[in-house]
Design a protein around this motif. Structure first.
Motif, PDB file in Angstrom:
ATOM      1  N   THR A 119       0.880  -1.158  -0.096  1.00 14.06           N
ATOM      2  CA  THR A 119      -0.124   0.097   0.024  1.00 14.06           C
ATOM      3  C   THR A 119       0.785   1.277   0.211  1.00 14.06           C
ATOM      4  O   THR A 119       0.523   2.235  -0.830  1.00 14.06           O
ATOM      5  N   PHE A 120       1.981   1.144   0.737  1.00 14.86           N
ATOM      6  CA  PHE A 120       2.574   2.443   1.024  1.00 14.86           C
ATOM      7  C   PHE A 120       4.139   2.551   0.594  1.00 14.86           C
ATOM      8  O   PHE A 120       4.596   3.726   0.045  1.00 14.86           O
ATOM      9  N   ASN A 121       4.652   1.326   0.561  1.00 14.64           N
ATOM     10  CA  ASN A 121       6.228   1.399   0.204  1.00 14.64           C
ATOM     11  C   ASN A 121       6.496   1.846  -1.166  1.00 14.64           C
ATOM     12  O   ASN A 121       7.277   2.855  -1.681  1.00 14.64           O
ATOM     13  N   PRO A 122       5.955   1.165  -2.253  1.00 18.75           N
ATOM     14  CA  PRO A 122       6.358   1.401  -3.493  1.00 18.75           C
ATOM     15  C   PRO A 122       6.001   2.966  -3.996  1.00 18.75           C
ATOM     16  O   PRO A 122       6.684   3.728  -4.434  1.00 18.75           O
ATOM     17  N   LEU A 123       4.591   3.366  -3.530  1.00 14.99           N
ATOM     18  CA  LEU A 123       4.178   4.739  -3.999  1.00 14.99           C
ATOM     19  C   LEU A 123       5.043   5.838  -3.135  1.00 14.99           C
ATOM     20  O   LEU A 123       5.434   6.663  -3.820  1.00 14.99           O
ATOM     21  N   SER A 124       5.489   5.453  -2.114  1.00 14.64           N
ATOM     22  CA  SER A 124       6.220   6.492  -1.336  1.00 14.64           C
ATOM     23  C   SER A 124       7.505   6.837  -1.838  1.00 14.64           C
ATOM     24  O   SER A 124       8.039   7.758  -1.804  1.00 14.64           O
ATOM     25  N   ALA A 125       8.136   5.448  -2.421  1.00 14.03           N
ATOM     26  CA  ALA A 125       9.612   5.556  -3.004  1.00 14.03           C
ATOM     27  C   ALA A 125       9.510   6.194  -4.256  1.00 14.03           C
ATOM     28  O   ALA A 125      10.353   7.151  -4.395  1.00 14.03           O
ATOM     29  N   TYR A 126       8.505   6.015  -5.041  1.00 15.86           N
ATOM     30  CA  TYR A 126       8.375   6.552  -6.399  1.00 15.86           C
ATOM     31  C   TYR A 126       7.932   7.926  -6.283  1.00 15.86           C
ATOM     32  O   TYR A 126       8.715   8.841  -6.949  1.00 15.86           O
ATOM     33  N   ALA A 127       7.107   8.580  -5.508  1.00 17.81           N
ATOM     34  CA  ALA A 127       6.474   9.762  -5.336  1.00 17.81           C
ATOM     35  C   ALA A 127       7.472  10.759  -4.319  1.00 17.81           C
ATOM     36  O   ALA A 127       7.416  11.942  -4.425  1.00 17.81           O
ATOM     37  N   GLY A 128       8.475   9.973  -3.612  1.00 16.63           N
ATOM     38  CA  GLY A 128       9.258  10.819  -2.595  1.00 16.63           C
ATOM     39  C   GLY A 128       8.293  11.318  -1.595  1.00 16.63           C
ATOM     40  O   GLY A 128       8.680  12.272  -1.069  1.00 16.63           O
ATOM     41  N   VAL A 129       7.442  10.525  -0.830  1.00 17.30           N
ATOM     42  CA  VAL A 129       6.583  11.266   0.214  1.00 17.30           C
ATOM     43  C   VAL A 129       6.531  10.304   1.204  1.00 17.30           C
ATOM     44  O   VAL A 129       6.660   9.273   1.198  1.00 17.30           O
ATOM     45  N   THR A 130       6.047  10.986   2.330  1.00 21.13           N
ATOM     46  CA  THR A 130       5.960   9.979   3.558  1.00 21.13           C
ATOM     47  C   THR A 130       4.522   9.357   3.808  1.00 21.13           C
ATOM     48  O   THR A 130       3.607   9.530   2.560  1.00 21.13           O
ATOM     49  N   VAL A 131       4.104   8.487   4.498  1.00 23.58           N
ATOM     50  CA  VAL A 131       2.924   7.813   4.852  1.00 23.58           C
ATOM     51  C   VAL A 131       2.021   8.776   4.947  1.00 23.58           C
ATOM     52  O   VAL A 131       0.856   8.688   4.152  1.00 23.58           O
ATOM     53  N   GLY A 132       1.968   9.531   5.555  1.00 26.16           N
ATOM     54  CA  GLY A 132       0.973  10.969   5.977  1.00 26.16           C
ATOM     55  C   GLY A 132       0.613  11.494   4.741  1.00 26.16           C
ATOM     56  O   GLY A 132      -0.569  11.847   4.439  1.00 26.16           O
ATOM     57  N   GLN A 133       1.627  12.025   3.660  1.00 30.19           N
ATOM     58  CA  GLN A 133       1.547  12.551   2.799  1.00 30.19           C
ATOM     59  C   GLN A 133       0.303  11.674   1.656  1.00 30.19           C
ATOM     60  O   GLN A 133      -0.442  12.414   0.847  1.00 30.19           O
TER      61      GLN A 133
ATOM     62  N   HIS B   3       6.429   8.874   8.839  1.00 36.44           N
ATOM     63  CA  HIS B   3       7.426   7.966   8.499  1.00 36.44           C
ATOM     64  C   HIS B   3       7.702   7.812   7.146  1.00 36.44           C
ATOM     65  O   HIS B   3       6.962   7.705   5.863  1.00 36.44           O
ATOM     66  N   TYR B   4       9.039   7.800   6.841  1.00 35.32           N
ATOM     67  CA  TYR B   4       9.740   7.400   5.629  1.00 35.32           C
ATOM     68  C   TYR B   4       9.675   5.782   5.606  1.00 35.32           C
ATOM     69  O   TYR B   4      10.435   5.253   6.320  1.00 35.32           O
ATOM     70  N   THR B   5       8.940   5.237   4.622  1.00 32.42           N
ATOM     71  CA  THR B   5       8.898   3.943   4.626  1.00 32.42           C
ATOM     72  C   THR B   5      10.517   3.316   4.296  1.00 32.42           C
ATOM     73  O   THR B   5      11.313   3.971   3.680  1.00 32.42           O
ATOM     74  N   SER B   6      10.611   2.249   4.139  1.00 28.74           N
ATOM     75  CA  SER B   6      12.039   1.484   4.253  1.00 28.74           C
ATOM     76  C   SER B   6      12.587   1.404   2.727  1.00 28.74           C
ATOM     77  O   SER B   6      13.488   1.825   2.446  1.00 28.74           O
ATOM     78  N   MET B   7      11.513   1.568   1.725  1.00 27.32           N
ATOM     79  CA  MET B   7      11.902   1.502   0.286  1.00 27.32           C
ATOM     80  C   MET B   7      12.209   3.028   0.148  1.00 27.32           C
ATOM     81  O   MET B   7      13.059   3.302  -0.745  1.00 27.32           O
ATOM     82  N   LEU B   8      11.462   3.935   0.493  1.00 26.73           N
ATOM     83  CA  LEU B   8      11.789   5.656   0.351  1.00 26.73           C
ATOM     84  C   LEU B   8      13.180   5.906   1.125  1.00 26.73           C
ATOM     85  O   LEU B   8      13.725   6.307   0.439  1.00 26.73           O
ATOM     86  N   GLN B   9      13.481   5.238   2.196  1.00 26.97           N
ATOM     87  CA  GLN B   9      14.629   5.452   2.709  1.00 26.97           C
ATOM     88  C   GLN B   9      15.963   4.866   1.975  1.00 26.97           C
ATOM     89  O   GLN B   9      16.987   5.354   1.800  1.00 26.97           O
ATOM     90  N   ASP B  10      15.693   3.888   1.339  1.00 29.15           N
ATOM     91  CA  ASP B  10      16.665   2.907   0.257  1.00 29.15           C
ATOM     92  C   ASP B  10      16.927   3.825  -0.714  1.00 29.15           C
ATOM     93  O   ASP B  10      18.168   4.066  -1.334  1.00 29.15           O
ATOM     94  N   ARG B  11      15.737   4.506  -1.288  1.00 28.18           N
ATOM     95  CA  ARG B  11      15.951   5.368  -2.509  1.00 28.18           C
ATOM     96  C   ARG B  11      16.948   6.624  -2.279  1.00 28.18           C
ATOM     97  O   ARG B  11      17.692   7.036  -2.938  1.00 28.18           O
ATOM     98  N   LEU B  12      16.565   7.110  -0.871  1.00 26.09           N
ATOM     99  CA  LEU B  12      17.099   8.417  -0.519  1.00 26.09           C
ATOM    100  C   LEU B  12      18.602   8.107  -0.232  1.00 26.09           C
ATOM    101  O   LEU B  12      19.541   8.987  -0.648  1.00 26.09           O
ATOM    102  N   ASN B  13      18.886   6.758   0.426  1.00 28.37           N
ATOM    103  CA  ASN B  13      20.264   6.546   0.723  1.00 28.37           C
ATOM    104  C   ASN B  13      20.994   5.860  -0.661  1.00 28.37           C
ATOM    105  O   ASN B  13      22.307   5.409  -0.501  1.00 28.37           O
ATOM    106  N   GLY B  14      20.255   5.899  -2.040  1.00 28.75           N
ATOM    107  CA  GLY B  14      20.972   5.019  -3.075  1.00 28.75           C
ATOM    108  C   GLY B  14      21.211   3.854  -3.107  1.00 28.75           C
ATOM    109  O   GLY B  14      22.084   3.197  -3.428  1.00 28.75           O
ATOM    110  N   LYS B  15      20.539   3.129  -2.105  1.00 23.71           N
ATOM    111  CA  LYS B  15      20.450   1.633  -2.037  1.00 23.71           C
ATOM    112  C   LYS B  15      19.635   0.948  -2.956  1.00 23.71           C
ATOM    113  O   LYS B  15      18.644   1.540  -3.498  1.00 23.71           O
ATOM    114  N   GLN B  16      19.971  -0.154  -3.044  1.00 17.87           N
ATOM    115  CA  GLN B  16      18.867  -1.135  -3.874  1.00 17.87           C
ATOM    116  C   GLN B  16      17.370  -1.321  -3.375  1.00 17.87           C
ATOM    117  O   GLN B  16      17.462  -1.283  -1.931  1.00 17.87           O
ATOM    118  N   LEU B  17      16.263  -1.067  -4.181  1.00 20.92           N
ATOM    119  CA  LEU B  17      14.945  -1.040  -3.718  1.00 20.92           C
ATOM    120  C   LEU B  17      14.528  -2.428  -3.709  1.00 20.92           C
ATOM    121  O   LEU B  17      14.770  -3.343  -4.389  1.00 20.92           O
TER     122      LEU B  17
END
Length: 304
Positions: free
Chosen positions: A190-204, A251-265
């Motif tokens: 529900t939240f991880n893929p969309l947050s990572a793609y859009a660069g938004v938090t769960v609340g957003q 909350h920054y989902t784990s997938m969003l954190q990975d994107r921001l940190n340049g890690k594999q999703l």
């Protein structure tokens, strides 16, 4: 108890840190800058009230895991296969292994390398973030649901639950742990893929109508696949997930954190898993497919 943390990220680092503060002997496996920073200045865990610094054994070598009483496997799903292989050569076959990872596919991999009667898994609800190497910020009240992958090991699973409750992490035992894991997976899709793609938090996601509609459609598609796998959830779960997610507004989902940190999703263990199951059954899940495609494009761009 001597506990090995195989993967010192936002989850493994926090869980291991709390166990260390509860006077357990904890060995943290890490690598790169994260390892160097923790070796230099310890592991710092911050919450809205205070912060603690844990000075323990931080290592890149699995040799120190040979005599542990419990392994907590918390690497990213992309690394499960390699880590499981390595661990199987470095620990006793009688050592309990507890998975704390996203998705429901890691269990199948782990079963190939560990004794099924010593293998456990957990649904982890934890709003934590590694803000920089060696520093983890957490908010809210972490929760664990723990169960055995062998139905006859309920008492052993209860012992693990007791371990975490004693350390101050709210935990419960489930006799149907994969149902609990699927429920968490539905939260993730529900939240991880969309947050990572859009660069938004769960609340957003919750607060922006367009994003919320996409998230709800992804959840419905996920529930459809779950039912085909024998895991049934009532439609009221949709409202439950969004109401419960209010506790993780920032909350920054784990997938969003990975994107921001340049890690594999963890694309494959979340979106990819649903797509494989949908393909087997001739089912269309266009929202999850679209999110997968967008994230795959981001992945290619990140590693050019």
């Amino acid at each position: 108890m001597k506990i090995g943390i195989a993967g010192t990220g936002a989850v493994g680092g926090y869980i291991g840190g709390i166990l260390a503060l509860a006077n357990h002997e904890v060995v943290f496996l890490s690598r790169g800058t994260n390892l160097l920073r923790m070796q230099e200045r310890g592991l710092k865990i911050k919450n809205p009230v205070n912060e603690e610094i844990i000075y323990k054994a931080f290592t890149h070598s699995l040799d120190t895991f040979s005599d542990v009483d419990l392994i907590i496997l918390s690497v990213k799903s992309n690394d499960t296969l390699i880590m499981a292989k390595q661990l199987s050569h470095n620990i006793s076959s009688s050592t309990p292994v507890l998975l704390m990872q996203n998705g429901v596919s890691n269990e199948d991999i782990a079963l190939k390398y560990f004794d099924p009667t010593r293998l456990y898994t957990a649904a982890v609800y934890l709003t934590s973030r590694m803000t920089e190497p060696g520093i983890i910020e957490v908010s809210g009240k972490p929760r664990l649901t723990i169960g055995s992958l062998n139905s006859g090991n309920i008492e052993e699973a209860k012992s693990l639950t007791h371990l975490f409750n004693e350390a101050g992490i709210q935990s419960k035992t489930s006799s149907n742990i994969m149902q609990a894991k699927w429920k968490k997976l539905l939260w993730n899709v529900t939240f991880n893929p969309l947050s990572a793609y859009a660069g938004v938090t769960v609340g957003q996601i919750i607060n922006q109508q367009e994003l919320r509609e996409i998230a709800e459609r992804a959840l419905v598609e996920g529930m459809q696949i779950a039912s085909h796998k024998g895991f049934y959830f009532q439609d009221e779960l949709i409202n439950q997930i969004f109401v419960g997610a209010r506790k993780a507004d920032n909350h920054y989902t784990s997938m969003l954190q990975d994107r921001l940190n340049g890690k594999q999703l963890e694309i494959e263990s979340i979106c990819g898993y649903f797509l494989k199951e949908a393909t087997k059954r001739g089912i269309s899940i266009p929202v999850i497919q679209s999110l997968y495609n967008h994230l795959a494009t981001l992945k290619k761009e990140a590693f050019r």
